[in-house]
Design a protein around this motif. Sequence first.
Motif, short mmCIF file in Angstrom:
data_model
loop_
_atom_site.label_atom_id
_atom_site.label_comp_id
_atom_site.label_asym_id
_atom_site.label_seq_id
_atom_site.Cartn_x
_atom_site.Cartn_y
_atom_site.Cartn_z
N ARG A 100 0.82 -1.22 0.00
CA ARG A 100 0.00 0.00 0.00
C ARG A 100 0.85 1.26 0.00
NH1 ARG A 100 -2.98 -1.38 5.44
NH2 ARG A 100 -0.76 -1.68 5.89
N PRO A 102 3.28 4.31 -1.09
CA PRO A 102 3.46 5.02 -2.36
C PRO A 102 4.90 5.00 -2.85
CG PRO A 102 3.32 6.58 -0.54
CD PRO A 102 3.07 5.22 0.05
N GLU A 104 8.61 3.72 -3.98
CA GLU A 104 9.13 2.56 -4.70
C GLU A 104 10.64 2.66 -4.84
OE1 GLU A 104 6.90 0.99 -8.13
OE2 GLU A 104 5.66 2.79 -7.96
N LYS A 132 6.67 -0.24 -1.83
CA LYS A 132 5.75 -1.24 -2.41
C LYS A 132 6.36 -2.63 -2.45
CE LYS A 132 2.91 1.71 -5.39
NZ LYS A 132 1.66 1.38 -4.69
#
Length: 204
Positions: A100, A102, A104, A132
């Motif tokens: 969940r 945001p 990366e 993630k």
Amino acid sequence: MGGDGMGGLAVAIILAMVLMIVGAWAIALLLGRWVARQRGASPAAVKKAGLFASLIGVALGLSAVAATFFESSWSPPSKLEISVPPGYAQSWTILLEDPRAPAEIVWRGADFPFAQRRGRIAVPPAGVLRVKALGDAAGRGDLEIMWSDGAPHNGTGGGPAPAGSGARSYILLGRPLPDGSLPEAPSGDSLAAEIRLRETPDHR
């Protein structure tokens, strides 16, 4: 006796490498000549086909040796570059795999033999970041870490995330404190408490 055992192991490894290369060469040579004869090639063409196939066989044999005995060269550990804010003072940085989240990790580089993949991520002052997916960083104890401020890397750990953290897994990345010490890595309940503490608004 220990020295003799190590010497015997070294000889066995060398023989295995030679057999892998010679075996691949011989099989490729015979196969190349056989295919050329089946196509009705002239004796000269058969020799050329055998030579070309033998070169391929040697290359395959060397690749097999590299993959078997030199894994760090065949599949170099991925490098993770971590950008930290000025004055960053966390001894252990915690990366949490949370679908969940945001954020990366941006990985670059082809996933080919002898090629190193590189990832980059920025961590907040509190030293806890949810991403993630951990990607190439997951499950590799030889992960190469580079800190943006030039700090030395000193230890890596990880495993399933603590219950109640909302994450799947975690990675701990250690770096010594200004005095050169590195506190014991948090684990279990202490890790869960550390995550909760650092994720409070006052510590972000």
